[in-house]
Design an enzyme around this catalytic site. Structure first.
Site, PDB file in Angstrom:
ATOM      1  CG  ASP A 133     -10.191   4.543   9.716  1.00 27.26           C
ATOM      2  OD1 ASP A 133     -11.197   4.890   9.046  1.00 27.26           O
ATOM      3  OD2 ASP A 133      -9.030   4.642   9.288  1.00 27.26           O
ATOM      4  CE  LYS A 143      -0.354   2.022   9.538  1.00 25.19           C
ATOM      5  NZ  LYS A 143      -1.707   1.927  10.110  1.00 25.19           N
ATOM      6  N   GLY A 182       0.148   5.573  -0.158  1.00 25.56           N
ATOM      7  CA  GLY A 182      -0.814   6.637  -0.383  1.00 25.56           C
ATOM      8  C   GLY A 182      -0.733   7.633   0.730  1.00 25.56           C
ATOM      9  CB  ALA A 183      -3.360   9.670   2.312  1.00 26.48           C
ATOM     10  N   GLY A 187       0.845  -1.180   0.000  1.00 31.27           N
ATOM     11  CA  GLY A 187       0.000   0.000   0.000  1.00 31.27           C
ATOM     12  C   GLY A 187       0.875   1.222   0.000  1.00 31.27           C
ATOM     13  N   GLY A 225       1.083   6.650   4.067  1.00 31.40           N
ATOM     14  CA  GLY A 225       2.489   6.289   4.196  1.00 31.40           C
ATOM     15  C   GLY A 225       2.711   4.980   3.472  1.00 31.40           C
TER      16      GLY A 225
END
Ligand code: ADP
Ligand code: MG
Ligand code: MG
Length: 286
Positions: free
Chosen positions: A160, A57, A35-36, A33, A38
């Site tokens: 979230d 991550k 994107g916004a 991944g 990181g």
């Protein structure tokens, strides 16, 4: 670089294949991944004899908001995300993300997680599969709800919940709710004010600017998620719709699914079902 907190690190007692202290201990294989948020990478620990793939991550320290830090005697000052993942090590759950290790350098925290499946999230899965059968939806949704129940029972709110934050192992059908970057601990009487998470999944009371207690807002987001799984579209497209438009059901997959969705997407917080009622719903127990 010298490890900053050697004694605390030893106390955590991570499994032998982990306890890295440096990102250079890993070979980065690919990006999962970007994107916004990181970076999230697929990696393997250089000296791990099993060469098991893990997910790392990268959390950029300067982007962590003030109230997303916490202090702890054992861990020191760490992001709440790491604190919660660490606390879940004592009470792991098969439908929640797991942290194998973490470490930091000047600019980042690195969270090492297990890889479950091929690294596909539910957003991608929904995009790729234009028809998911009802039993599969029931099976998937129930697993996410079980993960949420475990969090709520352990006084944690996720804040979230959405398709991108659910990873799927297609070989086993197993799902895990991940991304505790917005999660928080519940304390008696504690209310939240700040809007975190994703607009599409935000409950009306959050958008109204009211303080909120956490659990009912996770259930609302679960309602949006179930709607998205069934109908492949969002129930509401802007703030006004979230606040006031009557819930439009594109078609009746089954009475049970419609009933459960409407009970989760109940605007009145006091009437909204809690996670135990969600799991007790007949649609998930037939
Ligand atoms: P952010 O807080 O920036 O949204 P996430 O923790 O949600 O970061 O990770 C971003 C994306 O990376 C996820 O939506 C998912 O696609 C992928 N990802 C993250 N953790 C894992 C994991 N353990 N296994 C597989 N994919 C993951
Ligand atoms: Mg995320
Ligand atoms: Mg996040």
């Amino acid at each position: 670089t010298a490890p900053e907190k050697p004694t605390e690190k030893q106390e955590i007692n991570y499994s032998a294949q982990t306890n890295a202290t440096n990102i250079d201990d890993y070979t980065i294989l690919s990006s999962l991944g970007q994107g916004a948020y990181g970076l999230v990478k697929l990696a393997v620990k250089k000296n791990d004899p099993t060469q098991k793939k893990v997910v790392i991550k990268y959390v950029i320290k300067s982007r962590i908001l003030v109230d997303c830090w916490t202090r702890d005697r054992k861990l020191g000052t760490v992001p709440v995300e790491i604190h919660i993942l660490h606390s879940l090590r004592k009470t792991p759950h098969e439908n929640l993300g797991d942290m194998l290790d973490y470490f930091e350098d000047a600019d980042h925290y690195y969270i090492v997680m297990g890889l479950h499946g091929a690294g596909m999230d539910l957003f991608d899965y929904i995009e790729l599969n234009n028809h998911i059968e009802e039993p599969a939806i029931q099976h998937m949704f129930k697993q996410i709800a079980l993960g949420v129940r475990h969090l709520h029972d352990n006084k944690i709110v996720h804040r979230d919940i959405k398709d991108e934050n659910v990873v799927l192992d297609q070989s086993t059908g197993g799902l895990r709710l991940i991304d505790f970057g917005s999660a928080a601990y519940l304390k008696p009487g504690r209310k939240y004010e700040t809007f975190v998470g994703t607009l599409d999944y935000a409950a009306p009371e959050i958008l109204r600017g009211n303080t909120y207690s956490g659990k009912p807002q996770d259930v609302w987001a679960l309602g949006i998620l179930l709607f998205t799984l069934v109908y492949r579209e969002n129930p509401f497209y802007d703030i006004d719709e979230i606040m006031g438009r009557e819930l439009r059901i594109p078609f009746v997959l089954s009475e049970g699914s419609v009933d459960l969705i409407s009970k989760m997407l109940e605007r009145d917080v006091d009437k909204r079902v809690n996670i135990h009622q969600v799991l007790a719903h007949p649609w998930l127990n037939c």
